[in-house]
Enzyme design. Structure first.
Site, PDB file in Angstrom:
ATOM      1  N   CYS A  45       0.805  -1.210   0.000  1.00 27.53           N
ATOM      2  CA  CYS A  45       0.000   0.000   0.000  1.00 27.53           C
ATOM      3  C   CYS A  45       0.838   1.261   0.000  1.00 27.53           C
ATOM      4  CB  CYS A  45      -0.978  -0.021   1.152  1.00 27.53           C
ATOM      5  SG  CYS A  45      -0.341   0.650   2.656  1.00 27.53           S
ATOM      6  N   LYS A 102       7.859  -2.737  -6.024  1.00 22.50           N
ATOM      7  CA  LYS A 102       9.179  -2.145  -5.779  1.00 22.50           C
ATOM      8  C   LYS A 102       9.616  -2.332  -4.333  1.00 22.50           C
ATOM      9  CE  LYS A 102      12.793   0.170  -7.049  1.00 22.50           C
ATOM     10  NZ  LYS A 102      13.763  -0.634  -7.836  1.00 22.50           N
TER      11      LYS A 102
HETATM   12  C1  F6R Z   1      14.996  -7.169  -8.543  1.00 24.10           C
HETATM   13  C2  F6R Z   1      14.651  -6.422  -7.355  1.00 24.10           C
HETATM   14  C3  F6R Z   1      14.311  -7.176  -6.125  1.00 24.10           C
HETATM   15  C4  F6R Z   1      14.835  -6.429  -4.889  1.00 24.10           C
HETATM   16  C5  F6R Z   1      14.383  -7.147  -3.607  1.00 24.10           C
HETATM   17  C6  F6R Z   1      14.961  -6.481  -2.380  1.00 24.10           C
HETATM   18  O1  F6R Z   1      15.303  -6.330  -9.600  1.00 24.10           O
HETATM   19  O2  F6R Z   1      14.605  -5.217  -7.366  1.00 24.10           O
HETATM   20  O3  F6R Z   1      14.818  -8.461  -6.166  1.00 24.10           O
HETATM   21  O4  F6R Z   1      16.226  -6.381  -4.950  1.00 24.10           O
HETATM   22  O5  F6R Z   1      12.978  -7.127  -3.532  1.00 24.10           O
HETATM   23  O6  F6R Z   1      14.583  -5.150  -2.303  1.00 24.10           O
HETATM   24  P1  F6R Z   1      15.412  -4.122  -1.458  1.00 24.10           P
HETATM   25  O7  F6R Z   1      16.761  -3.991  -2.059  1.00 24.10           O
HETATM   26  O8  F6R Z   1      14.613  -2.853  -1.525  1.00 24.10           O
HETATM   27  O9  F6R Z   1      15.480  -4.674  -0.058  1.00 24.10           O
END
Ligand code: F6R
Length: 501
Positions: free
Chosen positions: A2, A496
């Site tokens: 969200c 993301k």
């Molecule tokens: C792949 C990608 C995901 C993130 C993962 C961890 O391109 O972006 O595999 O790397 O969800 O996210 P963070 O780095 O934000 O902890």
């Protein structure tokens, strides 16, 4: 996952809310809603004297004829209201200062001000910070997709990351880093996805440059298994968003087990993981909007290389000559990256062929094995082609059975100590008719032949080679996805920031 954006201001806030929601879309939503309250009619509470924060009362007689210029001036100062959002990006260009709430905080917004109470209901003051993200950072500019923009931003964000780096020093990781670094005898890295791959790459640097035993764990596995904590271990959490639920929980789990020495490498100021760890390193990738992580990965690698060099120096394993050479390499990196980005036209030609396949293998060895894993992850998440990566020496232990004329095999082949071994692995693929796509260094002496396509990287980059070699794999995934017509920036079913388990 969200996302929230809200506003209370004298102007019409609907466009702010809609634009904020549009900017939050990248986090992966399938629905949204907007509610707006308006009270335009003349009422006692709108009439003068007009009070501000209970301290200033304004009384005026008649019509304010210069109200337009006054309004313009006041809007240009930006203090026309107060806004809230679950992500600062939603408000870039509308708010200049922001406050991060702590877990359990309750905030009350009015046009005139805000008040915050902590989880026990006590009024608290939280730090006010300057908003760094600008409208430009969330615009596409001349690019077709954010992912493409972010791939091409890598030289500049890496230049920005290394601009102030004149030596390797514990102070780069926070005020108490020197004391912590003096105590540690090993490193445990916790991360997910692409950040996990940067951790895997860092393991090679930490063990070879700093001589510190290092283990790397997928955060969602570590948090649920029995482990034997060593109080002298540095627990290193890596995360672009700083909000990934599994990584945050794994870090907290390590702390519950008694780990006191914790360091977070994150790209978002004020994020939960940064706040949870004792030491911090904020990467300077800027806002990353494409769901597939690119520039956050390479800036993480820079941070982790700096960490390995800093620890090596602290442990007496880095003399001044070698330190200067490493710093020189870091400063030259943006130019080297520009050389790699110039290979895009050749990579686009390969992407056209790859786009017609449904499976691909990626190979690498040593420190480039995590880069092969990252290349496969990029390809699968945005083009939906099934891709697997293997340490090339593992081929003969199973995956070789998959190699036919239908199997593209993308290989990371830098001119390092393992090149001759890798060449033997490539022969194994050729003998079975597999189609090889090889990224070699200029002096690798691998020549194109039927079934063997070669793109030469401009230069071999020694210890920092993984940072250069991942870029053509990002471009390959990007152009393959474009050729297949997928939604590059918002791949299906992915978000993301993964703030739930
Ligand atoms: C792949 C990608 C995901 C993130 C993962 C961890 O391109 O972006 O595999 O790397 O969800 O996210 P963070 O780095 O934000 O902890």
């Amino acid at each position: 996952m969200c996302g929230i954006v809200g506003a209370i201001a004298q102007r019409n806030v609907t466009p702010v809310l809609l634009e904020g929601l549009r900017r939050l879309e990248y986090r992966g939503y399938d629905s949204c809603g907007v509610a707006v309250l308006q009270d335009g009619e003349p009422l006692t509470r709108n009439a003068h004297p007009i009070f501000s924060s209970g301290e200033i009362a304004l009384v005026h007689n008649g019509i304010i004829e210069n109200h337009e210029s006054l309004r313009e001036t006041l809007s240009a100062l930006g203090r026309d209201g107060n806004y809230l959002a679950s992500d600062t990006m939603a408000l870039a260009g509308n708010a200049e200062h922001f406050i991060y709430l702590e877990e359990g905080d309750l905030v009350s917004l009015s046009r005139e001000g805000i008040s915050i109470a902590d989880r026990d209901g006590n009024p608290v003051a939280r730090e006010i910070r300057e908003l760094e993200a600008t409208k430009a950072a969330v615009g596409l500019g001349p690019y077709r997709h954010y992912m493409q923009k972010e791939i091409f931003e890598q030289p500049s964000v890496i230049a920005d990351s290394t601009e102030h780096l004149v030596r390797f020093a514990p102070a780069l990781f926070g005020a108490h880093a020197n004391a912590v670094f003096a105590e540690i005898d090993s490193v445990l890295i916790l991360a997910c996805g692409t950040s996990y791959h940067s951790g895997m790459t860092a393991k090679y640097w930490l063990e070879s440059i700093s001589r510190l035993p290092t283990s790397v764990e997928i955060a969602s596995e570590y948090r649920y298994r029995d482990s034997v904590p060593n109080p002298r271990t540095l627990v290193l959490a890596i995360s672009q968003s700083g909000e990934t639920a599994d990584t945050l929980a794994a870090l907290k789990h390590a702390q519950v087990l008694g780990h006191r020495h914790t360091l977070a490498v994150c790209n978002v100021a004020g994020s939960a993981i940064l706040r949870q760890a004792a030491l911090h390193f904020l990467t300077r990738a800027g806002a990353e909007i494409g769901v597939a992580s690119t520039k956050a990965f390479t800036t993480q690698l820079v941070a982790l290389f700096v960490l390995a060099a800093t620890l090596a120096k602290r442990r007496g394993m880095l003399d001044a000559h070698r330190e200067a050479a490493m710093l020189g390499q870091l400063h030259h990196l943006p130019a080297a990256l520009n050389g790699v980005l110039a290979l895009a036209p050749q990579i686009i030609a390969w992407a056209g062929s790859l786009a017609r396949k449904e499976n691909a293998l990626f190979l690498g060895r040593g420190i480039h094995y995590p880069i092969a894993l990252e290349g496969a992850l990029k390809l699968k998440e945005i083009s939906y082609i099934h891709a697997e990566a293997y340490a090339a020496g593992e081929l003969k232990h199973g995956p070789l059975a998959l190699v036919t004329e239908q199997m593209p095999v993308v290989t990371v082949a830098p001119n390092d100590a393992l090149l001759e071994k890798l060449k033997s692995n490539l022969q194994e693929v050729r003998a079975r008719g597999g189609e090889l796509y090889v990224f070699s260094d200029a002096d690798s002496k691998i020549r194109s032949a039927p079934g063997l396509h070669v793109i030469r990287m401009p230069e071999h980059y020694g210890l920092l080679s993984p940072i250069l070699h991942v870029v053509p794999l990002q471009l390959l995934a990007y152009h393959t996805a474009c050729a297949r017509g997928t939604d590059v920036d918002k791949p299906r079913d992915l978000a993301k920031s993964v703030t739930v388990e």
